[in-house]
Design an enzyme around this catalytic site. Structure first.
Site, PDB file in Angstrom:
ATOM      1  N   ASP A 114      19.528  15.045  55.033  1.00 12.75           N
ATOM      2  CA  ASP A 114      20.125  15.998  55.338  1.00 12.75           C
ATOM      3  C   ASP A 114      21.192  15.619  55.816  1.00 12.75           C
ATOM      4  O   ASP A 114      22.089  16.313  56.966  1.00 12.75           O
ATOM      5  CB  ASP A 114      19.740  17.225  56.251  1.00 12.75           C
ATOM      6  CG  ASP A 114      18.602  17.977  54.594  1.00 12.75           C
ATOM      7  OD1 ASP A 114      19.099  18.044  53.605  1.00 12.75           O
ATOM      8  OD2 ASP A 114      17.147  18.861  54.883  1.00 12.75           O
ATOM      9  N   ASP A 177      18.889  18.146  46.207  1.00 15.51           N
ATOM     10  CA  ASP A 177      19.801  18.228  46.959  1.00 15.51           C
ATOM     11  C   ASP A 177      19.802  17.546  47.959  1.00 15.51           C
ATOM     12  O   ASP A 177      21.855  17.456  48.454  1.00 15.51           O
ATOM     13  CB  ASP A 177      18.834  19.130  48.330  1.00 15.51           C
ATOM     14  CG  ASP A 177      17.983  19.890  47.567  1.00 15.51           C
ATOM     15  OD1 ASP A 177      17.398  19.813  46.841  1.00 15.51           O
ATOM     16  OD2 ASP A 177      17.612  21.019  48.206  1.00 15.51           O
TER      17      ASP A 177
END
Ligand code: GLY
Length: 405
Positions: A114, A177
């Site tokens: 992330d 993602d």
């Protein structure tokens, strides 16, 4: 009598047509975001756990997290967008302060994919607007850190470098993602970083294209690869309803991610794919174009919505509308994006007096029972990003230009 009736029908038709096609007042919506951000700024606690992440359904208070949380970059990113949208230096100062809280991420070992969400939304937007060389250093170093998670045998980045249920650790896992984090690698490769970062991003996007999608272009959430041979072991869900369902936000990451990959590479394979993953998403939406959290939840129409997916898609479709070569498709993408933003800007979705987020009705991790029908910071981030993009398009300027006052 008949003439009057016909006139009345025509007037009603014209009224509905004008309302449906009226330009969204983006200045007003951005001003609304700034008012809400001001309220949030007043509620920030005076300790290190001070980054707003979500507000539970029916509540007013933010849950705060620290810089290590995957959502830590959205709030500074929102403040950078608020600065771009209003030109009020107060937001610049706050954006700088909250971005700098994330600096340690650029010096630590990678513990998650992330980093792009965290560093590029904060320092990336900051660098775009200020050209501060300190920010650039932090982005370049974080891109190198993210690249350490790349497995050349699988051809993708390891999303979760730790045991996660159903991921068969220590095998290699990649989630959809992860597509968003490639943007920081592309940027770094063009701004002083290694050319290898570009190659890693392209390899990740192409391998994901091959392994992460069903024949109808709907996305799996997670793929597990053999970490030694790179062979695909299985495709499963983590945050969706079922392994074979279309989890709305997962599909939104695919739409945004492949649109961005085309912008960065100009490889027509990515443009074609961005259109395919968008078209299947657009086919089956409720009338207001805000998706249910998973397109295949049997509880629909009683299932919760996911405004965050709508905000991500609205922003991505505005970009896609400027990139696609097909004029009819370009019009559709722009129109759908505007309709999504109109829905999100209505009383049903804006938080207004209910709390200080921008939007209500997002769903974070339904199978976990967390952040269901909540206000979530990433919905707000993509909402204000999309509003700025639309405002630029309404003014006839590129979505990549910084907004002038
Ligand atoms: N893991 C990122 C998301 O919930 O979309």
């Amino acid at each position: 009598m008949t003439i009057f009736r016909n006139l009345l029908f025509t007037a009603i038709f014209l009224f509905v047509y004008v309302v449906a096609n009226a330009q969204l007042n983006t200045s007003r919506a951005i001003a609304y975001c700034a008012v809400q951000a001001d309220k949030t700024l007043k509620s920030i606690p005076a300790d290190s756990i001070n980054i707003p992440r979500s507000i539970a359904y029916g509540k007013k208070d933010w849950k705060f997290v620290d810089f290590k949380d995957w959502c830590s970059g959205f709030w500074p990113g929102i403040l950078w967008y608020a600065y771009e949208g209003t030109h009020d230096v107060k937001y610049k100062q706050e954006a700088d302060k909250f971005s700098r809280e994330l600096t340690p991420l650029s010096m630590m070992k990678a513990f998650d994919h992330d980093l792009g969400f965290q560093i590029f939304n904060s320092f990336g937007n900051g660098y775009r607007l200020t050209k501060n060389p300190e920010y650039k250093k932090i982005i370049l170093s974080s891109a190198d850190t993210l690249a350490t998670l790349f497995n050349p045998r699988a051809g993708t980045i390891l999303s979760w470098p730790r045991p996660v249920p159903n991921m068969e650790w220590p095998q290699h896992n990649t989630i959809i993602d992860n597509m968003i984090n490639l943007e920081m690698l592309f940027w770094a490769s063009k701004n002083g970083g290694s050319k290898k970062l570009y190659d890693i991003a392209v390899s990740h996007a192409k391998t994901t294209m091959k392994n992460h999608f069903r024949a109808d272009y709907t996305s799996y959430h997670a793929v597990v690869y053999n970490r030694e041979t790179g062979a695909k072991i299985k495709a499963v869900t983590h945050q969706g309803y079922a392994d074979n369902s279309m989890w709305a936000r997962g599909q939104s990451w695919a739409i945004y991610g492949y649109t961005m990959c085309y912008r960065e590479t100009k490889d027509p394979v990515f443009l074609d794919f961005a259109q395919k993953v968008s078209d299947v998403y657009l086919k089956d939406l409720p009338a207001d174009l805000i998706p249910y959290w998973d397109f295949n939840d049997p509880a629909i129409p009683k299932a919760p919505r996911d405004a965050s997916a709508a905000a991500v898609v609205a922003s991505a479709l505005l970009e896609l509308s400027t990139l696609t070569k097909d004029k009819a498709k370009s019009k559709i993408y722009r129109k759908k994006a505007e309709q999504m933003l109109r829905s999100l800007s209505a009383a049903q979705y804006q938080s207004r007096e209910k709390n200080s987020a921008f939007l209500l009705h997002s769903t974070g991790h339904k199978p976990n029972g967390s952040e269901i029908d909540a206000a979530i910071i990433y919905a707000d981030y993509y909402y204000i990003e999309a509003l700025l993009r639309l405002k630029k398009l309404q003014r006839g300027v590129s979505i990549y230009a910084n907004l002038k006052s």
